[in-house]
Design a protein around this motif. Structure first.
Motif, mmCIF file in Angstrom:
data_model
loop_
_atom_site.group_PDB
_atom_site.id
_atom_site.type_symbol
_atom_site.label_atom_id
_atom_site.label_comp_id
_atom_site.label_asym_id
_atom_site.label_seq_id
_atom_site.Cartn_x
_atom_site.Cartn_y
_atom_site.Cartn_z
ATOM 1 N N GLN A 159 -2.188 5.164 4.463
ATOM 2 C CA GLN A 159 -3.151 4.821 3.400
ATOM 3 C C GLN A 159 -4.518 4.458 3.987
ATOM 4 O O GLN A 159 -5.556 4.777 3.413
ATOM 5 C CB GLN A 159 -2.595 3.689 2.530
ATOM 6 N N GLU A 187 8.160 7.765 -4.350
ATOM 7 C CA GLU A 187 8.232 6.298 -4.354
ATOM 8 C C GLU A 187 8.197 5.782 -2.927
ATOM 9 O O GLU A 187 7.466 4.847 -2.603
ATOM 10 C CB GLU A 187 9.512 5.803 -5.062
ATOM 11 N N GLU A 190 4.888 5.998 -1.623
ATOM 12 C CA GLU A 190 3.897 5.303 -2.463
ATOM 13 C C GLU A 190 2.769 6.262 -2.849
ATOM 14 O O GLU A 190 1.578 5.913 -2.842
ATOM 15 C CB GLU A 190 3.323 4.058 -1.756
ATOM 16 N N LYS A 193 0.448 5.356 -5.929
ATOM 17 C CA LYS A 193 -0.515 4.303 -5.579
ATOM 18 C C LYS A 193 -1.627 4.871 -4.680
ATOM 19 O O LYS A 193 -2.813 4.613 -4.890
ATOM 20 C CB LYS A 193 0.249 3.191 -4.851
#
Ligand code: GLC
Length: 413
Positions: A159, A187, A190, A193
């Motif tokens: 990320q 999931e 992520e 997100k």
């Protein structure tokens, strides 16, 4: 069913340019170019990390090769580019704070992503970033599947890198994820997100389907098949069977005719073509790609109307013909004639009244007759007028959107 997210709601707006662009350049460039044995060499040859890492010091690309790619892309009629910012090998081509294993701190000594972005802007091309989720270099890249703490660390790393990419270079048009190994669900990655973060920073960005979420478009690879249910799609194709630089005999490279064939195929079903180049270690483009793309550019400059812009998905509207195939925009059909029949060209089974016919490249009108469902184009040159690749497009303007119905039977007398 897809959840109606904000991203889904304004998809049509965000993707308008992309649907009309049709043709983009994929660039696979990284440490692996120095090996010249495909970008999977590290994995296929089981090269230990410590040994592979040495390639980071020896990589010395020449100044600003991205300008050559962008110039070539523009000239070929491509409208956007997608470059590997980090491939599976894990080496980051930009000046990241997350790892020293990057182009600014190693051999190249500079930010290659920044150069790429600048080159795209200079040549008026939309900018795409390829990013491999799979990472063979990061110590948690494999471990994350079995160890929860390693997964947390690896997600923070992932990320962090993605955040830098979409933060540090101004407006980015496409985020092109690849290979979601070894985590098996969005999931675990992520992804929702991460992509929401990307969209907060880049509200117009288009995201592909390889973070295990469908997102904006599908990515058939090395084959040209439309996505189902009207979803947007882009076929990504190698030029010679390898994404990264690898020498190959001339006959292994797609010919100009083959590239034009792919362009027709994607256009016919409303998709895009992302055609790859794998630059040499110094960044120069293999001469086989330069030759072919230069010719493709001469052709698209004259015949672009048949492929760019808003097109209809044919979805069975036309049948196969021995001399060529169609694309369609509203009431205008474009017949891409690849096997020139001589002075007359006959199209059977045509439903719709033909109003005008011409040679697309130079606008020369073509005489025709239409009897029942048989259109005969007459007085054509003896040989294919297209001297670039022998692909001549006939523009056929109808009174209503045309169709073709032939079936296997013949006319009963
Ligand atoms: C595959 C390969 C990769 C390449 C990509 C392009 O996923 O693993 O090397 O970059 O396809 O679509």
């Amino acid at each position: 069913m897809e959840k109606i997210t904000d991203a889904a709601k304004d998809r049509a707006r965000r993707m308008k340019w992309w649907h009309e662009a049709r043709f983009g350049m994929f660039v696979h460039w990284g440490l692996y170019a120095q090996l010249g044995r495909h970008e999977w060499a590290m994995n296929r040859e089981r090269i230990p990390v410590a040994e592979y890492e040495r390639l980071a010091a020896t990589w010395k690309p020449k100044p600003r090769p991205a300008r050559e790619w962008a110039r070539l892309a523009k000239q070929a009629g491509m409208k956007y580019m997608v470059m590997t910012t980090k491939h599976h090998e894990g080496f980051c081509l930009w000046d990241t704070k997350m790892t020293d294993y990057n182009a600014a701190k190693c051999g190249p000594g500079r930010d290659l992503v920044a150069e790429y972005v600048e080159a795209c802007r200079e040549f008026g091309l939309r900018i795409g970033f390829y990013y491999s989720l799979m990472d063979w270099h990061h110590p948690d890249g494999a471990r994350c599947a079995k160890d929860e703490k390693a997964r947390r660390r690896f997600l923070d790393y992932t990320q962090g890198l993605v955040r830098e990419l979409v933060t540090n270079y101004g407006k980015i048009d496409i985020l092109w994820y690849d290979v979601a190994w070894p985590l098996s669900s969005p999931e675990l990655w992520e992804s929702a997100k991460m992509n929401a973060m990307v969209r907060r920073i880049q509200p117009d960005i288009i995201i592909n389907n390889r973070s295990l979420l469908e997102e904006d478009f599908g990515t058939p690879e090395e084959h040209i098949n439309p996505e189902q249910a009207g979803r947007a799609w882009e076929a990504c194709m190698t030029f010679n069977g390898s994404w990264g630089w690898q020498p190959a005999p001339p006959e292994d490279w797609h010919s100009v005719r083959s590239v034009l064939g792919m362009l027709r195929q994607v256009t016919a079903e409303g998709g895009n073509l992302l055609l790859n180049i794998g630059p040499h270690p110094d960044g120069s483009v293999p001469k086989e790609a330069v030759e072919r793309l230069t010719a493709v550019g001469k052709w698209t400059a004259k015949n672009g109307e048949a492929l760019y812009g808003k097109v209809e998905r044919l979805a069975g509207r036309f049948e196969w013909m021995p001399t060529g195939q169609f694309t369609l925009k509203g009431k205008t059909a474009y017949y891409w004639c690849t096997r020139w029949p001589g002075t007359e060209l006959t199209l059977g089974g045509i439903k719709g009244k033909l109003r005008a016919a011409s040679l697309l490249a130079d606008g020369r009108p073509v005489a025709f007759t239409q009897e029942k469902d048989r259109v005969i184009l007459r007085g054509l040159p003896k040989n294919s007028p297209d001297k670039i690749a022998g692909v001549t497009v006939l523009k056929l303007e109808f009174a209503t959107p045309p169709r073709q119905v032939l079936g296997a039977g013949c006319v009963v007398i």
